[in-house]
Design a protein around this motif. Structure first.
Motif, mmCIF file in Angstrom:
data_model
loop_
_atom_site.group_PDB
_atom_site.id
_atom_site.type_symbol
_atom_site.label_atom_id
_atom_site.label_comp_id
_atom_site.label_asym_id
_atom_site.label_seq_id
_atom_site.Cartn_x
_atom_site.Cartn_y
_atom_site.Cartn_z
ATOM 1 N N GLU A 8 0.825 -1.205 0.000
ATOM 2 C CA GLU A 8 0.000 0.000 0.000
ATOM 3 C C GLU A 8 0.861 1.257 0.000
ATOM 4 O O GLU A 8 0.572 2.230 -0.712
ATOM 5 C CB GLU A 8 -0.925 0.018 1.210
ATOM 6 N N ALA A 9 1.935 1.251 0.781
ATOM 7 C CA ALA A 9 2.818 2.415 0.842
ATOM 8 C C ALA A 9 3.424 2.704 -0.532
ATOM 9 O O ALA A 9 3.509 3.873 -0.954
ATOM 10 C CB ALA A 9 3.920 2.182 1.870
ATOM 11 N N ALA A 10 3.817 1.652 -1.242
ATOM 12 C CA ALA A 10 4.398 1.827 -2.571
ATOM 13 C C ALA A 10 3.356 2.319 -3.569
ATOM 14 O O ALA A 10 3.625 3.195 -4.395
ATOM 15 C CB ALA A 10 5.004 0.512 -3.049
ATOM 16 N N GLU A 11 2.158 1.768 -3.499
ATOM 17 C CA GLU A 11 1.086 2.187 -4.402
ATOM 18 C C GLU A 11 0.692 3.643 -4.148
ATOM 19 O O GLU A 11 0.430 4.399 -5.087
ATOM 20 C CB GLU A 11 -0.119 1.269 -4.229
ATOM 21 N N LYS A 12 0.663 4.016 -2.894
ATOM 22 C CA LYS A 12 0.297 5.390 -2.555
ATOM 23 C C LYS A 12 1.331 6.373 -3.113
ATOM 24 O O LYS A 12 0.979 7.409 -3.691
ATOM 25 C CB LYS A 12 0.178 5.542 -1.039
ATOM 26 N N ALA B 19 8.002 0.171 -9.003
ATOM 27 C CA ALA B 19 9.042 -0.854 -8.918
ATOM 28 C C ALA B 19 10.163 -0.422 -7.973
ATOM 29 O O ALA B 19 10.668 -1.217 -7.179
ATOM 30 C CB ALA B 19 9.601 -1.164 -10.299
ATOM 31 N N GLU B 20 10.540 0.845 -8.046
ATOM 32 C CA GLU B 20 11.593 1.348 -7.163
ATOM 33 C C GLU B 20 11.151 1.350 -5.705
ATOM 34 O O GLU B 20 11.955 1.178 -4.799
ATOM 35 C CB GLU B 20 11.997 2.755 -7.578
ATOM 36 N N ALA B 21 9.855 1.535 -5.486
ATOM 37 C CA ALA B 21 9.344 1.639 -4.114
ATOM 38 C C ALA B 21 9.236 0.289 -3.416
ATOM 39 O O ALA B 21 9.325 0.221 -2.196
ATOM 40 C CB ALA B 21 7.983 2.340 -4.119
ATOM 41 N N ASP C 182 -1.157 9.114 -4.920
ATOM 42 C CA ASP C 182 -0.905 10.536 -4.679
ATOM 43 C C ASP C 182 -0.665 11.291 -5.986
ATOM 44 O O ASP C 182 -1.257 12.363 -6.197
ATOM 45 C CB ASP C 182 0.277 10.717 -3.721
ATOM 46 N N PRO C 183 0.185 10.757 -6.897
ATOM 47 C CA PRO C 183 0.361 11.459 -8.178
ATOM 48 C C PRO C 183 -0.926 11.525 -9.009
ATOM 49 O O PRO C 183 -1.187 12.523 -9.681
ATOM 50 C CB PRO C 183 1.425 10.616 -8.888
ATOM 51 N N PHE C 184 -1.736 10.452 -8.947
ATOM 52 C CA PHE C 184 -2.995 10.436 -9.694
ATOM 53 C C PHE C 184 -3.911 11.556 -9.219
ATOM 54 O O PHE C 184 -4.483 12.292 -10.035
ATOM 55 C CB PHE C 184 -3.679 9.083 -9.530
ATOM 56 N N THR C 185 -4.051 11.696 -7.915
ATOM 57 C CA THR C 185 -4.905 12.760 -7.372
ATOM 58 C C THR C 185 -4.349 14.125 -7.742
ATOM 59 O O THR C 185 -5.102 15.040 -8.124
ATOM 60 C CB THR C 185 -5.015 12.626 -5.845
ATOM 61 N N PRO D 67 4.272 3.916 -18.196
ATOM 62 C CA PRO D 67 5.614 3.469 -17.771
ATOM 63 C C PRO D 67 6.196 4.229 -16.589
ATOM 64 O O PRO D 67 6.854 3.624 -15.733
ATOM 65 C CB PRO D 67 6.469 3.656 -19.032
ATOM 66 N N GLU D 68 5.941 5.553 -16.505
ATOM 67 C CA GLU D 68 6.550 6.318 -15.410
ATOM 68 C C GLU D 68 6.038 5.893 -14.036
ATOM 69 O O GLU D 68 6.846 5.624 -13.124
ATOM 70 C CB GLU D 68 6.342 7.820 -15.625
ATOM 71 N N PRO D 69 4.718 5.806 -13.832
ATOM 72 C CA PRO D 69 4.236 5.309 -12.535
ATOM 73 C C PRO D 69 4.671 3.874 -12.264
ATOM 74 O O PRO D 69 4.969 3.517 -11.120
ATOM 75 C CB PRO D 69 2.705 5.415 -12.664
ATOM 76 N N GLN D 70 4.728 3.062 -13.307
ATOM 77 C CA GLN D 70 5.165 1.673 -13.134
ATOM 78 C C GLN D 70 6.611 1.602 -12.642
ATOM 79 O O GLN D 70 6.953 0.789 -11.784
ATOM 80 C CB GLN D 70 5.032 0.928 -14.463
ATOM 81 N N ALA D 71 7.461 2.473 -13.178
ATOM 82 C CA ALA D 71 8.855 2.513 -12.742
ATOM 83 C C ALA D 71 8.960 2.991 -11.306
ATOM 84 O O ALA D 71 9.730 2.438 -10.500
ATOM 85 C CB ALA D 71 9.664 3.419 -13.666
ATOM 86 N N ALA D 72 8.189 4.016 -10.955
ATOM 87 C CA ALA D 72 8.211 4.548 -9.589
ATOM 88 C C ALA D 72 7.749 3.481 -8.591
ATOM 89 O O ALA D 72 8.310 3.357 -7.489
ATOM 90 C CB ALA D 72 7.322 5.784 -9.491
#
Length: 367
Positions: free
Chosen positions: A48-52, A301-303, A57-60, A294-299
């Motif tokens: 959840e922390a990674a998804e947020k 993966a890093e999280a 947060d970026p989506f909102t 791709p950008e959110p997916q990369a973020a």
């Protein structure tokens, strides 16, 4: 033959993902902007922390649509869908369960018109299902406590070692029945009994449950949540456990005495689905279209160290880091692709292999 073809296609797509290529960064299109909210069923914890951080947060921020998080509960959700009042708008389900949800008429079709063409082009075909969009790739790995089994000493490396209680004594952690697909319960048992990866499917249920029954006296915890594996290992409740790579990596990063092996790890993925009659269906679709880029997916993966489903995301990840994600070219040769087509296959009685295995597993654990 169709199942084999599907998994070779998916494997090839993951292997090709390591090669950089030119791509334009995308701005959020107007069709993804809006107002109101979307209610997301969250598994909690580090996921959840990674998804947020990477998604919600970026989506909102970029769309004006609020993401409301509620605790994930599949049984409660299915019951609420049956009443025509789904408890939330997006659910995270295991790949092997999608066919069952579809058969129950519990999910909406995904409206891919909201997704940019570039986004869809980066996602392998098996992850673009009519009723679900792939969320992330992850692996069920053999994890262990390094205080019990030092990394530089004798430690379990695969499922054969996991099931060998003489060479590797100690308590085990295994996924409980309702989480047996994502936890690789049957696959791990068969690999632990010496079945070769290429001979794994169709799964021999009799052999798998016999192996699990043999290990039951050594099981210290039957796990139901993603965080149960690392927590049980850190608490000393178990000495080794079937766990998700991202959870172990996150705990290890925080200093926990944990390690894992990629050998015979199961390469898995799940789907995000929109429950039938979702009151925020449009916003849910917008969220899925946004986070599949791709950008959110990369973020993401890093999280949390789970693999992106959009292969273009690898362009935004450090090469060394990307090489330690599920499905990375240097790792995929050691991994076993989980076959969701087998789990979804129906027998003469109309039940899927998952339905049959769930009943048998529940009966075994109740003994």
């Amino acid at each position: 033959m169709r199942a084999i073809t599907t998994y070779f296609v998916f494997s090839a797509a993951l292997l090709l993902a390591a090669f950089p290529f030119a791509a334009q960064s995308q701005e959020v299109p107007d069709n993804l902007k809006g107002s109101g909210e979307v209610v997301f069923g969250s598994i909690g914890g580090t996921l959840e922390a990674a998804e947020k951080k990477a998604f919600f947060d970026p989506f909102t921020r970029d769309t004006g649509i609020k993401v409301v998080l509620v605790a994930e509960d599949s049984a409660k959700l299915l019951a609420s869908v049956k009443l025509g009042q789904p408890a939330y708008d997006i659910a995270d389900i295991a790949g092997g369960q999608l066919a069952t949800w579809v058969s129950k008429d519990a999910v909406e079709k995904i409206d891919y018109s909201y997704f940019a063409k570039e986004t869809l082009a980066g996602i392998p075909e098996p992850l673009r299902n009519e009723f679900g969009i792939g969320n992330y790739t992850y692996s069920s790995v053999v994890a262990y406590n390094t205080n019990k089994f030092p990394e530089d000493g004798k430690h379990p490396k695969n499922w054969i070692d996991f099931y060998d209680t003489k060479e590797f004594p100690g308590k085990r952690g295994l996924s409980k029945c309702e989480k047996m697909v994502e936890g690789g319960l049957l696959e791990g048992a068969l690999l632990g009994d010496g079945v070769l990866p290429e001979k794994l499917y169709p799964l021999d249920m009799d052999r798998a449950f016999a192996k699990i029954k043999e290990l039951m006296p050594h099981v210290g915890r039957w796990m139901v949540a993603g965080g149960d594996g690392p927590q049980a290992l850190m608490d000393g409740e178990v000495d080794m456990a079937s766990s998700f790579n991202g959870r172990i990596a996150a705990a290890k990063k925080e200093g926990a005495p944990l390690a894992m092996s990629w050998d015979q790890s199961l390469l898995e993925y799940g789907y995000w689905v929109i429950p039938k009659n979702s009151p925020n269906k449009e916003n849910a679709t917008k969220l899925l279209a946004y986070i599949s880029r791709p950008e959110p997916q990369a973020a993401f993966a890093e999280a949390i160290s789970y693999g992106p489903v959009n292969k273009d995301a690898f362009r935004f990840l450090p090469k060394k880091f990307a090489g330690n994600l599920p499905g990375a070219p240097d790792l995929v040769q050691k991994q076993v692709f989980q076959n969701y087509e087998w789990w979804s296959t129906r027998g003469p009685d109309g039940r899927t292999n998952y339905d049959v295995a769930l009943e048998r597993c529940t009966d075994l654990l109740s003994q």
